[in-house]
Design a protein around this motif. Structure first.
Motif, mmCIF file in Angstrom:
data_model
loop_
_atom_site.group_PDB
_atom_site.id
_atom_site.type_symbol
_atom_site.label_atom_id
_atom_site.label_comp_id
_atom_site.label_asym_id
_atom_site.label_seq_id
_atom_site.Cartn_x
_atom_site.Cartn_y
_atom_site.Cartn_z
ATOM 1 N N ARG A 241 -23.306 105.329 14.442
ATOM 2 C CA ARG A 241 -22.940 106.542 14.825
ATOM 3 C C ARG A 241 -21.510 106.422 15.642
ATOM 4 N N ARG A 242 -21.210 105.513 16.102
ATOM 5 C CA ARG A 242 -19.768 105.329 16.702
ATOM 6 C C ARG A 242 -18.931 105.325 15.590
ATOM 7 N N GLY A 243 -19.173 104.653 14.497
ATOM 8 C CA GLY A 243 -18.123 104.716 13.170
ATOM 9 C C GLY A 243 -18.299 105.867 12.569
ATOM 10 N N ILE A 244 -18.881 106.628 12.613
ATOM 11 C CA ILE A 244 -18.731 108.160 12.029
ATOM 12 C C ILE A 244 -18.214 108.885 13.113
ATOM 13 N N GLU A 245 -18.068 108.732 14.411
ATOM 14 C CA GLU A 245 -17.425 109.409 15.395
ATOM 15 C C GLU A 245 -16.029 109.092 15.345
ATOM 16 N N MET A 246 -15.657 107.950 15.011
ATOM 17 C CA MET A 246 -14.261 107.480 14.641
ATOM 18 C C MET A 246 -13.729 107.984 13.554
ATOM 19 N N PHE A 247 -14.403 108.116 12.606
ATOM 20 C CA PHE A 247 -13.884 108.831 11.242
ATOM 21 C C PHE A 247 -13.660 110.301 11.606
ATOM 22 N N ASN A 248 -14.555 110.812 12.287
ATOM 23 C CA ASN A 248 -14.413 112.211 12.634
ATOM 24 C C ASN A 248 -13.174 112.628 13.122
ATOM 25 N N LYS A 249 -12.814 111.711 14.289
ATOM 26 C CA LYS A 249 -11.790 112.027 15.199
ATOM 27 C C LYS A 249 -10.335 111.572 14.493
ATOM 28 N N VAL A 250 -10.255 110.983 13.302
ATOM 29 C CA VAL A 250 -8.978 110.684 12.657
ATOM 30 C C VAL A 250 -9.049 111.425 11.463
ATOM 31 N N ASN A 251 -9.813 112.550 11.191
ATOM 32 C CA ASN A 251 -10.329 113.431 9.992
ATOM 33 C C ASN A 251 -10.240 112.982 8.681
ATOM 34 N N ILE A 252 -11.128 111.768 8.553
ATOM 35 C CA ILE A 252 -11.413 111.228 7.493
ATOM 36 C C ILE A 252 -12.967 111.508 7.211
ATOM 37 N N PRO A 253 -12.967 112.006 5.872
ATOM 38 C CA PRO A 253 -14.301 112.784 5.497
ATOM 39 C C PRO A 253 -15.448 111.421 5.409
ATOM 40 N N VAL A 254 -16.599 111.666 5.969
ATOM 41 C CA VAL A 254 -17.674 110.873 5.750
ATOM 42 C C VAL A 254 -18.371 111.116 4.493
ATOM 43 N N LEU A 255 -18.204 110.451 3.518
ATOM 44 C CA LEU A 255 -18.825 110.877 2.372
ATOM 45 C C LEU A 255 -20.497 110.587 2.331
ATOM 46 N N GLY A 256 -20.934 109.701 2.945
ATOM 47 C CA GLY A 256 -22.362 109.715 3.169
ATOM 48 C C GLY A 256 -22.933 108.470 4.027
ATOM 49 N N VAL A 257 -24.004 108.243 3.921
ATOM 50 C CA VAL A 257 -24.683 106.983 4.807
ATOM 51 C C VAL A 257 -25.628 106.294 3.484
ATOM 52 N N VAL A 258 -25.260 104.826 3.675
ATOM 53 C CA VAL A 258 -26.119 104.053 2.778
ATOM 54 C C VAL A 258 -27.010 103.412 3.627
ATOM 55 N N GLU A 259 -28.432 103.324 3.700
ATOM 56 C CA GLU A 259 -29.432 102.770 4.490
ATOM 57 C C GLU A 259 -29.698 101.211 3.719
ATOM 58 N N ASN A 260 -29.273 100.310 4.218
ATOM 59 C CA ASN A 260 -29.651 98.892 3.868
ATOM 60 C C ASN A 260 -30.803 98.245 4.317
#
Length: 353
Positions: A241-260
């Motif tokens: 979740r912190r990683g997604i928040e970081m990408f959102n703050k720098v305007n990089i689209p999160v294309l999706g989540v892979v559940e490993n």
């Protein structure tokens, strides 16, 4: 020769299973004495899906068709003022909030799957302190990049993948005992001074966390999109979740989540057990309104194949697990193409200044 407008309209309304949206205006239909020919040009690579798509087209057309599947991959818009990188159309960061969730294994199989779909692919191993892509792709320990003009690295190639890693510039017994700015500077140097050759996608295997390297890459490198890898475990989801928040703050689209490591299937009895929890990746994706790209099992063979330098896509290309990786690769390309404004890739110069 004639064109069937009714069939063209029906094909435009056909749903792309990689985006869950209609294909739209990507079709050409021609009919003559030789039969019906259909040409589809997608903005992402999907060659392994050709037979399945042909069957869907024939169902709509009600007859046998000759299907030609083409791709036209363009450079997507990127964050901030970051300039496009010469020789690379799209940069995709593969990240995780914490270590040990299988991010590097996912990266290498995703890159190999994308190449199998027909794209030109490269990998940058951005884990300065623990580079692993050399091992995962079976490079010898003494592999070194070529050098052109004493200024540019020429990346080694394995299975059609261009690869650059700090592991190629050190030995396995040389620890990177560097402070953050030194590691970040070294990474930026190998990224910008590598002579990438006409890549559709460059996958960056990010180090775990949200520190100096991640922020520098996010702010100074033209990243088109990101993929977040997690396990269903609560602590892994917290960090993801912190990683997604970081990408959102720098305007990089999160294309999706892979559940490993989604479920473990007993090799003796076949019993499936969710050791690390259930549906964590799905819940995380829903929370942020992004795609759950796929779920991968906790598998002994995935680990063994990766350690042997022959990841699953190479070792068992027709396996169920390989099919999951292929599906994830297609969804990554399709999602990037559908969510991003497209533009022509400029040519930039490089100097010592």
């Amino acid at each position: 020769m004639s064109v069937n407008p009714q069939l063209l309209s029906q094909l435009a309304a056909l749903v792309d299973l990689n985006t869950n949206q209609p294909y739209g205006d990507v079709w050409q239909v021609q009919e003559d004495a030789a039969g019906l020919s259909v040409i589809v040009t997608l903005p992402y690579a999907a060659q392994t899906e050709r037979d399945a798509l042909k069957a869907r087209v024939e169902e709509v057309a009600g007859q046998t068709v000759t299907l030609v599947l083409q791709q036209d991959i363009k450079a997507a818009s990127t964050q901030g003022a970051a300039s496009s990188m010469k020789g690379v159309k799209n940069i995709i960061a593969v990240a995780s909030g914490k270590g040990g969730v299988g991010k590097s294994t996912t990266t290498v199989n995703l890159a190999l799957a994308m190449a199998r779909e027909g794209a030109k692919v490269g990998i940058l191993d951005a884990d300065i302190y623990g580079p692993s892509q050399g091992l995962l792709l079976g490079f010898a320990g003494d592999t070194r990049p070529g050098v052109r003009g004493e200024q540019f690295f020429v990346p080694p190639i394995a299975h059609g993948i261009q690869v650059m890693s700090m592991a190629f510039l050190t030995t396995k017994d040389t620890p990177m005992a560097w402070r953050g700015p030194m590691a970040t500077g070294a990474l930026m140097q190998i990224l910008t001074q590598t002579e990438w050759q006409d890549l559709d996608y460059l996958f960056i295997d990010m180090p775990p966390g949200t520190g100096d390297i991640q922020l520098t890459l996010s702010q100074k490198v033209p990243v088109s999109g990101s993929v977040v890898v997690t396990t269903p475990q609560d602590i892994a989801l917290l960090d993801a979740r912190r990683g997604i928040e970081m990408f959102n703050k720098v305007n990089i689209p999160v294309l999706g989540v892979v559940e490993n490591m989604s479920t473990h299937i007993c090799s003796n009895c076949g019993h499936a057990e969710a050791i690390f929890g259930e549906e964590g990746g799905k819940a995380l994706a829903a929370e942020y309104g992004v795609e759950e790209l796929g779920k991968l099992p906790l598998s002994l063979s995935i680990r063994q194949q990766a350690d042997a330098g022959k990841p699953t896509i190479l070792s068992e290309p027709d396996s169920d697990v390989a099919a999951i990786y292929q599906s994830i690769a297609r969804k990554v390309g399709a999602t990037l193409a559908s969510r991003s404004e497209q533009f022509s890739m400029p040519v930039i110069g490089m100097s010592d200044d």
